[in-house]
Design a protein around this motif. Structure first.
Motif, PDB file in Angstrom:
ATOM      1  N   LEU A 134      45.912  14.317-159.328  1.00 10.28           N
ATOM      2  CA  LEU A 134      47.260  13.848-158.996  1.00 10.28           C
ATOM      3  C   LEU A 134      48.106  14.972-158.402  1.00 10.28           C
ATOM      4  O   LEU A 134      48.837  14.761-157.420  1.00 10.28           O
ATOM      5  CB  LEU A 134      47.933  13.278-160.247  1.00 10.28           C
ATOM      6  N   PHE A 135      48.007  16.155-158.991  1.00 15.14           N
ATOM      7  CA  PHE A 135      48.838  17.279-158.558  1.00 15.14           C
ATOM      8  C   PHE A 135      48.114  18.243-157.611  1.00 15.14           C
ATOM      9  O   PHE A 135      48.659  19.303-157.285  1.00 15.14           O
ATOM     10  CB  PHE A 135      49.344  18.052-159.773  1.00 15.14           C
ATOM     11  N   TYR A 173      53.536  15.174-156.086  1.00 12.13           N
ATOM     12  CA  TYR A 173      52.566  14.142-156.444  1.00 12.13           C
ATOM     13  C   TYR A 173      53.043  12.817-155.882  1.00 12.13           C
ATOM     14  O   TYR A 173      54.191  12.676-155.446  1.00 12.13           O
ATOM     15  CB  TYR A 173      52.379  14.061-157.962  1.00 12.13           C
TER      16      TYR A 173
END
Length: 277
Positions: A134-135, A173
């Motif tokens: 996600l990041f 994100y």
């Protein structure tokens, strides 16, 4: 319903995380609280009604109810202090209790909370993998002194410790993907931290599950963090400062004191300022 607007965890009377505070005789219906929280638009609005033992409280983000919110509790404590109710005051949550104490002095408003019982556990591999994706992080970005964990002090957070302050500052994100991940794993926020020292931490808290890209100050996460550090045996971490909001242009400062025993309550405190209506 009269909504008070206060910013909790200010730094030098600047910044702070805005919260709505509604003190009423009886809590409204959940749909009405959710609608008003969306209209207020802050990351959380707290609703409080008196009981024989203190106050019954519920917390609503713009898109969902949350089990506990530290900065809104601090704002509530300050609002009660303005009414002459300094505390300690017991708050009945959806699950468990917390305690808040507000202070009104010549220097301004402040408040302290005692969290719900704390706990932590290692992050499941699947959750860790999805969060790193996600990041756009890798295992090499993580500080191995602080193993990824699910940490709790009234609300549930995933903790990821980043080695480099600039890497933390560059956090980004996808909001819908973050919301799905947090809801799948019942996370209130994902707490990204960077250790400046054993007693001072920089933090960022994506709050996609509540419809908020990032929370500028997260008292519940600070309580869970200091308890996690205590359980890790980090020397010098019994009382910590959490610096948050700088990367959003909203300076915030949280102080947190560890529980005296595993699973105990953490204390989080900070200053508060009143916002224009």
């Amino acid at each position: 319903m009269d909504v008070q607007r206060l910013a909790a965890f200010t730094r030098d009377d600047q910044g702070g995380n805005p919260a709505g505070v509604v003190i009423c005789d009886v809590l409204p219906e959940a749909d009405d609280m959710q609608r008003l929280a969306a209209e207020v638009g802050y990351s959380e609005t707290v609703f409080a009604a008196p009981t024989a033992k203190g106050y019954r409280v519920r917390y609503f983000a713009p898109e969902a109810e949350v089990p506990f919110c530290g900065h809104a509790t601090i704002a509530l404590g300050a609002a009660l202090a303005q009414r002459g109710e300094s505390g300690p005051i017991t708050l009945e949550l959806n699950g468990g209790t917390a305690i808040v104490e507000g202070f009104r002095t010549a220097r301004g408003l402040s408040a302290a909370l005692q969290s719900a019982p704390t706990r932590n556990q290692p992050a499941p591999p699947e959750l860790l993998d999805r969060s790193l994706d996600l990041f756009a992080l890798s295992q090499a970005d993580l500080d191995d002194r602080f193993p990824p964990a699910i940490i709790e002090a009234g609300a549930r957070h995933l903790l990821l410790a980043i080695r480099d302050r600039q890497r933390l500052a560059a956090m980004k994100y996808d909001l819908p993907a973050g919301a799905k991940l947090m809801r799948d794993w019942r996370l209130t926020t994902i707490s990204l931290i960077q250790a400046e020292s054993p007693s001072r931490y920089h933090a960022r808290n994506p709050f996609a599950a509540g419809g908020v890209y990032e929370d500028p100050a997260t008292g519940a996460a600070a309580a869970a963090l200091v308890a996690y550090l205590r359980d890790l045996g980090i020397a010098g971490a019994d009382s910590i400062e959490v610096v948050q909001g700088d990367d959003m242009g909203v300076p915030c400062l949280l102080h947190a004191d560890a529980p005296t025993e595993a699973g105990g309550s953490a204390r989080v405190h900070g200053t508060v300022r009143v916002l224009a209506g």
